[in-house]
Write an enzyme that holds these catalytic residues in place. Structure first.
Site, mmCIF file in Angstrom:
data_model
loop_
_atom_site.group_PDB
_atom_site.id
_atom_site.type_symbol
_atom_site.label_atom_id
_atom_site.label_comp_id
_atom_site.label_asym_id
_atom_site.label_seq_id
_atom_site.Cartn_x
_atom_site.Cartn_y
_atom_site.Cartn_z
ATOM 1 N N THR A 14 1.086 77.575 58.619
ATOM 2 C CA THR A 14 0.235 78.569 57.963
ATOM 3 C C THR A 14 -0.438 79.435 59.025
ATOM 4 O O THR A 14 -0.025 79.418 60.195
ATOM 5 C CB THR A 14 -0.785 77.883 57.023
ATOM 6 O OG1 THR A 14 -1.456 78.890 56.253
ATOM 7 C CG2 THR A 14 -1.816 77.058 57.771
ATOM 8 N N ASN A 15 -1.429 80.214 58.645
ATOM 9 C CA ASN A 15 -2.129 81.063 59.609
ATOM 10 C C ASN A 15 -3.614 81.022 59.291
ATOM 11 O O ASN A 15 -4.040 80.317 58.372
ATOM 12 C CB ASN A 15 -1.563 82.485 59.560
ATOM 13 C CG ASN A 15 -1.667 83.069 58.173
ATOM 14 O OD1 ASN A 15 -2.762 83.271 57.666
ATOM 15 N ND2 ASN A 15 -0.523 83.322 57.532
ATOM 16 N N ARG A 16 -4.399 81.775 59.995
ATOM 17 C CA ARG A 16 -5.853 81.600 59.910
ATOM 18 C C ARG A 16 -6.521 82.507 58.872
ATOM 19 O O ARG A 16 -7.736 82.601 58.821
ATOM 20 C CB ARG A 16 -6.467 81.824 61.297
ATOM 21 C CG ARG A 16 -5.930 80.789 62.278
ATOM 22 C CD ARG A 16 -6.425 81.030 63.674
ATOM 23 N NE ARG A 16 -7.880 80.983 63.725
ATOM 24 C CZ ARG A 16 -8.602 81.367 64.762
ATOM 25 N NH1 ARG A 16 -7.992 81.838 65.832
ATOM 26 N NH2 ARG A 16 -9.901 81.286 64.740
#
Ligand code: CTP
Length: 433
Positions: free
Chosen positions: A242-244
């Site tokens: 995933t990402n932030r």
């Protein structure tokens, strides 16, 4: 289209327990200055009496296709309507309308009219979530109907869940927004407070101030689709890539668009709370987001891709948890579909597309390149390495680059204020379509 001074609202009432709320919608629309022509289905008569509508509406209620006052009432109603609103819309009426059936006065009027249509579903949660109901609504939305989604709350029989009719104030706002968009806003005749001012506390909490005031706003009558959050791509049943992204900016955009009068669909990966009145669809992966966005974009005037979509995903997610004892796994990645580029290539005439470019380094140059390569109208360039900007902050700092070569700097401010700056540019681009 009506030639009378007052806009004609055909108020369709179908047979659900929420039919009693249509009485309040009728009264509020009359107070707002509309000419309300009520149409009931036979089943609606089991829930609310004809006399009530006869007393409150601008003309007597009609039920039958077979000429109570006119030999072809559905054509008369359809042709004279400035807007048709169905309150409540049962699963049955939604299905018949979606399939072009015209077997009673209400569905015949819906098929006979060229006026905009606002559909306000209400039903039990199991029915609301049924794929057939959702598919029929998606069909109607893709044909231009405005859907006022139901809320979550107490239902008939004491059950709790999604499917409760939107508050009358929210429905009236949606109708007034459509009338404003078509230049048929009524002049109030009575002296009541504006629609939402008399709403119940739950309605005013769910309908932000300016959307519920005069039903105006610079996005009134527009259908805006917003995406938010970072996608999660499964490696195995417990691990994801995933990402932030927190989804804060996307959610702020959806809420601001709603406040400015738009009918809003929010496709989000987060479980952040969303005010009632916004139609929310929760997804997880890039593939799910792509499916939801391409389906919902068919009926949208504006699409804002604020989501951080993963660029790569594991080629095959493992069915069972990968164990340490099996050694370091080799995860083969594949690219995900570029949703925004697909939208850019297939956009409807007049549709406005907005992208986000979360960058480090030469932010403006990279954002300008994406503006061109993805075929969008506005790119929000976001330097996520700047202090106080980007992921998970409550503040942001962006530059808005548009396809006409304009660049507008928004200095560090709240994500709500950034959302309003973006939407002000969107309103200008819509006006130039
Ligand atoms: N986007 C998308 N689908 C993807 C990747 C990105 O729709 N698979 C959208 C984002 O929602 C955003 C815009 O494209 O509005 C730019 O996303 P960004 O990640 O900055 O650009 P990429 O094209 O992925 O390029 P890169 O990551 O190499 O900078």
């Amino acid at each position: 289209m009506s030639e009378t001074a007052r806009p004609v609202v055909v108020l369709g009432v179908s047979g659900g327990i929420a039919a009693y709320k249509a009485v309040d919608v009728c009264r509020r629309l009359v107070d707002a200055g509309a000419h309300v022509a009520p149409v009931m289905t036979e089943a609606a008569g089991r829930f609310v009496g004809r006399t009530t509508f006869d007393a409150l509406a601008s003309e007597p209620v009609q039920v039958s296709l077979w000429g109570e006052r006119s030999p072809i009432p559905h054509t008369r109603l359809g042709q004279h309507a400035d807007v048709v609103v169905v309150v409540p819309a049962t699963a049955d009426v939604i299905a018949r309308y979606a399939h072009g059936m015209a077997d009673d006065l209400l569905t015949a009027t819906l098929i006979a009219t060229r006026a905009p249509v606002v559909v306000c579903p209400a039903m039990h949660t199991e029915m609301w979530e049924h794929p057939a109901v959702q598919a029929n609504l998606a069909t109607l939305e893709s044909r231009g109907a405005v859907i006022v989604p139901p809320e979550t709350g107490r239902l008939a029989g004491g059950d709790e869940g999604a499917g409760r009719l939107a508050e009358p104030a929210v429905i009236v706002d949606a109708v007034l927004a459509v009338l404003a968009r078509t230049g048929r806003s009524p002049a109030p005749t009575a002296a009541p407070a504006p629609a939402s001012a008399t709403a119940s506390p739950s309605a005013s909490a769910s309908a932000p101030a300016s959307a519920s005031g005069e039903g105006g706003g610079d996005l009134a009558g527009l259908r805006v689709l917003v995406t938010a959050g970072g996608t999660r791509e499964p490696i195995d049943p417990v691990r994801v890539i995933t990402n932030r992204s927190s989804g804060k900016q996307g959610h702020a955009l959806a809420e601001a668009a709603y406040r400015r009068g738009a009918a809003v669909v929010l496709v989000t990966t987060t479980d952040r709370p969303v005010p009632g009145g916004i139609d929310v669809e929760r997804v997880e992966t890039a593939a799910q987001m792509e499916e939801a966005v391409l389906r919902r974009a068919q009926g949208a005037d504006v699409v804002i891709m604020a989501a951080a979509v993963a660029d790569f995903r594991p080629k095959a997610a493992a069915d069972a948890k990968l164990k340490k004892s099996a050694g370091v796994p080799e995860i083969i990645l594949e690219p995900t579909p570029d949703i925004l580029a697909t939208l850019g290539a297939r956009r409807r005439p007049g549709q406005v597309l907005v992208g986000f470019a979360a960058e480090t380094g030469d932010v403006r140059e990279q954002a300008a390149a994406k503006l061109a390569s993805k075929g969008v109208d506005l790119m929000v360039a976001n330097d996520v390495s700047a202090p106080g900007a980007g992921f998970d902050h409550d503040t942001n700092e962006v530059t808005l680059l548009d396809r006409l070569g304009g660049a507008h700097q928004v200095p560090l401010t709240t994500k709500d204020a950034v959302a309003d700056a973006v939407l002000a540019r969107v309103a200008t681009l819509v006006a130039r379509r």
